[in-house]
Design a protein around this motif. Structure first.
Motif, mmCIF file in Angstrom:
data_model
loop_
_atom_site.group_PDB
_atom_site.id
_atom_site.type_symbol
_atom_site.label_atom_id
_atom_site.label_comp_id
_atom_site.label_asym_id
_atom_site.label_seq_id
_atom_site.Cartn_x
_atom_site.Cartn_y
_atom_site.Cartn_z
ATOM 1 N N LEU A 169 74.814 14.568 7.064
ATOM 2 C CA LEU A 169 74.137 13.551 7.967
ATOM 3 C C LEU A 169 72.764 14.335 8.793
ATOM 4 C CD1 LEU A 169 77.339 12.084 9.434
ATOM 5 C CD2 LEU A 169 75.522 10.798 8.763
ATOM 6 N N TYR A 170 72.770 15.511 8.109
ATOM 7 C CA TYR A 170 71.540 16.170 8.401
ATOM 8 C C TYR A 170 69.925 15.352 7.993
ATOM 9 C CZ TYR A 170 68.502 20.551 9.055
ATOM 10 O OH TYR A 170 67.697 21.366 9.468
ATOM 11 N N PRO A 171 69.390 15.122 9.004
ATOM 12 C CA PRO A 171 68.326 14.247 8.720
ATOM 13 C C PRO A 171 67.438 14.417 7.608
ATOM 14 C CG PRO A 171 68.500 14.622 11.113
ATOM 15 C CD PRO A 171 69.239 15.535 10.440
ATOM 16 N N ASP A 199 65.430 8.379 11.538
ATOM 17 C CA ASP A 199 65.380 7.003 11.802
ATOM 18 C C ASP A 199 66.290 6.389 10.744
ATOM 19 O OD1 ASP A 199 63.355 7.413 13.818
ATOM 20 O OD2 ASP A 199 61.860 7.389 12.421
ATOM 21 N N CYS A 200 66.845 6.926 9.720
ATOM 22 C CA CYS A 200 67.781 6.241 8.847
ATOM 23 C C CYS A 200 68.957 5.613 9.713
ATOM 24 C CB CYS A 200 68.569 7.424 8.121
ATOM 25 S SG CYS A 200 69.900 6.768 6.935
ATOM 26 N N THR A 201 69.163 4.377 9.248
ATOM 27 C CA THR A 201 70.193 3.397 10.046
ATOM 28 C C THR A 201 71.626 3.757 9.619
ATOM 29 O OG1 THR A 201 70.018 1.689 8.556
ATOM 30 C CG2 THR A 201 68.511 1.729 10.166
ATOM 31 N N ALA A 256 55.559 23.251 8.218
ATOM 32 C CA ALA A 256 54.859 23.799 9.431
ATOM 33 C C ALA A 256 54.608 22.804 10.583
ATOM 34 C CB ALA A 256 53.564 24.528 8.893
ATOM 35 N N SER A 257 54.592 21.646 10.571
ATOM 36 C CA SER A 257 54.430 20.966 11.666
ATOM 37 C C SER A 257 55.618 20.188 12.098
ATOM 38 C CB SER A 257 53.502 19.372 11.067
ATOM 39 O OG SER A 257 54.113 18.936 9.912
ATOM 40 N N ALA A 258 56.991 20.593 11.391
ATOM 41 C CA ALA A 258 58.208 20.154 11.877
ATOM 42 C C ALA A 258 59.055 21.451 11.398
ATOM 43 C CB ALA A 258 58.527 18.815 11.125
ATOM 44 N N ALA A 259 58.863 22.530 12.134
ATOM 45 C CA ALA A 259 59.528 23.823 11.528
ATOM 46 C C ALA A 259 60.981 23.592 12.160
ATOM 47 C CB ALA A 259 58.769 24.823 12.101
ATOM 48 N N GLY A 260 61.446 23.000 13.183
ATOM 49 C CA GLY A 260 62.534 23.134 13.855
ATOM 50 C C GLY A 260 63.700 22.196 13.469
ATOM 51 N N PHE A 261 64.919 22.123 14.090
ATOM 52 C CA PHE A 261 65.725 21.148 13.649
ATOM 53 C C PHE A 261 65.477 19.871 13.974
ATOM 54 C CE2 PHE A 261 68.883 24.931 14.555
ATOM 55 C CZ PHE A 261 69.550 24.750 13.311
ATOM 56 N N PRO A 262 65.668 18.783 12.946
ATOM 57 C CA PRO A 262 65.219 17.457 13.475
ATOM 58 C C PRO A 262 66.191 16.760 14.410
ATOM 59 C CG PRO A 262 66.015 17.798 11.185
ATOM 60 C CD PRO A 262 65.960 19.080 11.714
ATOM 61 N N PRO A 263 65.619 15.855 14.945
ATOM 62 C CA PRO A 263 66.745 15.235 15.804
ATOM 63 C C PRO A 263 67.874 14.305 14.986
ATOM 64 C CG PRO A 263 64.737 14.066 16.032
ATOM 65 C CD PRO A 263 64.631 15.313 15.428
ATOM 66 N N GLN A 264 69.265 14.327 15.483
ATOM 67 C CA GLN A 264 70.081 13.580 14.842
ATOM 68 C C GLN A 264 70.010 12.031 14.966
ATOM 69 O OE1 GLN A 264 71.808 16.002 12.605
ATOM 70 N NE2 GLN A 264 73.410 14.384 13.062
ATOM 71 N N PRO A 265 70.480 11.434 13.876
ATOM 72 C CA PRO A 265 70.093 9.686 13.886
ATOM 73 C C PRO A 265 71.007 9.527 15.398
ATOM 74 C CG PRO A 265 70.772 10.298 11.905
ATOM 75 C CD PRO A 265 70.917 11.800 12.469
ATOM 76 N N GLU A 266 70.502 8.373 16.223
ATOM 77 C CA GLU A 266 71.001 7.964 17.371
ATOM 78 C C GLU A 266 72.609 7.607 17.139
ATOM 79 O OE1 GLU A 266 71.938 4.454 18.371
ATOM 80 O OE2 GLU A 266 71.561 3.657 16.093
#
Length: 328
Positions: free
Chosen positions: A207-209, A217-219, A273-283
């Motif tokens: 479930l890692y984005p 944004d995966c549903t 480089a533009s999104a280097a960190g942890f991505p937010p989890q799906p809601e």
């Protein structure tokens, strides 16, 4: 509905009493946690010591799991069994004797490579994959003997297929998704998934984005429809959850995962480089309290109660029962 155990076969959170409480709120009977990414044996032993202290301080919530029966004991006592695992073979250094020692210390999973080439196998980020090495073949035999599960989550395809063939016991891919659904380097081909199932192995859905079609944004329905298609490919008894949840971690940790000490240059891995960190989890899967959403989604796409019970934890429990003890 059959008794449903809830097992997440991969997390690497910033561990705290808050997260252990959330495991209990989500009804998690067992969680496989990563204790090493690049660490050598001594550093890994220190991480095990840290976990032993957590088990002592939070014994009302968690305890060290060693066998499948510990999952049942967790359910009976209202706690979560924590199973230790390695996302790297670095802790055995170049010494096959450390396999048994790590198993004695409670480690139950070890990846043969983490993105890069190791002494044992090739990682999924290498341009060429020569397969399992001479040492790798011997280590697989020793892992089979002791009950340390071969995990190929971050390995390249040829190495993974060879590990499935060489191993006398079923292996695991604890956290990945089908590459036909989302072509991330870390996701797995249908050929690998078929071979895994035919050998009796297990896949844990991530479930890692970065491993999801549509990313954060995966549903839930998209995810569960993918699970249903994979069940058709592999059989519903060979699939489970390995969320790869990295809750509450600072972005410096994902840099450590990608870079370790092997390079002086920045490597963004699955990020950029533009999104280097942890991505937010799906809601719909922010933390362990959302585990029940998976059951709801699987039911909505047509899974039976029996198959939901297997995917949510029953299949992993069977695998734990069969895999964690010495070969007979």
């Amino acid at each position: 509905m059959p008794q449903t155990y809830r097992i997440d076969c991969l997390q690497y959170a910033n561990w705290s009493p808050k997260i252990f409480d959330q495991m209990r709120e989500g009804g998690l009977d067992a969680v496989h946690v990563t204790i090493a990414y690049h660490e050598d044996f001594r550093a890994t032993a220190a991480n095990i010591a840290d976990w032993n202290l957590r088990f002592q301080r939070h014994s009302d919530l968690i305890f060290k799991g060693r066998t499948g029966d510990d999952v049942r004991r967790a359910r009976e006592t209202g706690r979560t069994a924590i199973f230790l695992g390695l996302q790297t073979p670095a802790p055995i250094e170049a010494d096959i004797g450390l396999v048994e020692i790590l198993h004695d210390l409670g480690v139950r999973f070890m990846q043969l490579s983490y993105n890069n080439q190791s002494l044992l196998a090739t990682g999924c980020y290498e341009a060429d994959d020569p397969g399992i090495t001479r040492m790798g073949r011997q280590v697989i035999k020793e892992m089979n003997r002791t009950g340390l599960v071969v995990d190929m989550s971050h390995s390249a395809d040829r190495s993974t297929l060879e590990a499935i063939e060489i191993s006398d016991r079923p292996i695991a891919i604890t956290h990945a998704n089908p590459s036909a659904w989302h072509p991330a380097k870390r996701n797995k081909s249908d050929d690998v998934l078929r071979a895994l199932a035919q050998s009796g192995g297990m896949l844990g859905f991530s479930l890692y984005p970065h491993h999801l079609k549509g990313g954060s944004d995966c549903t839930l329905d998209d995810f569960c429809e993918m699970v249903a298609r994979t069940a058709d490919l592999m059989g519903p008894e060979h699939i489970g959850i390995g969320s790869d949840l990295c809750q509450d971690q600072p972005d410096s940790v994902v840099e450590w995962m990608r870079v370790g000490r092997w390079t002086r240059e920045m490597d963004y891995g699955e990020g950029s480089a533009s999104a280097a960190g942890f991505p937010p989890q799906p809601e719909w899967f922010r933390d362990n309290r959302d585990f029940a959403n998976l059951e709801t989604g699987l039911r909505r796409v047509g899974f039976s109660d029996e198959n939901i019970s297997g995917v949510i934890g029953g299949n992993w429990l069977r695998f734990y029962d069969e895999s964690f003890g010495p070969a007979t």
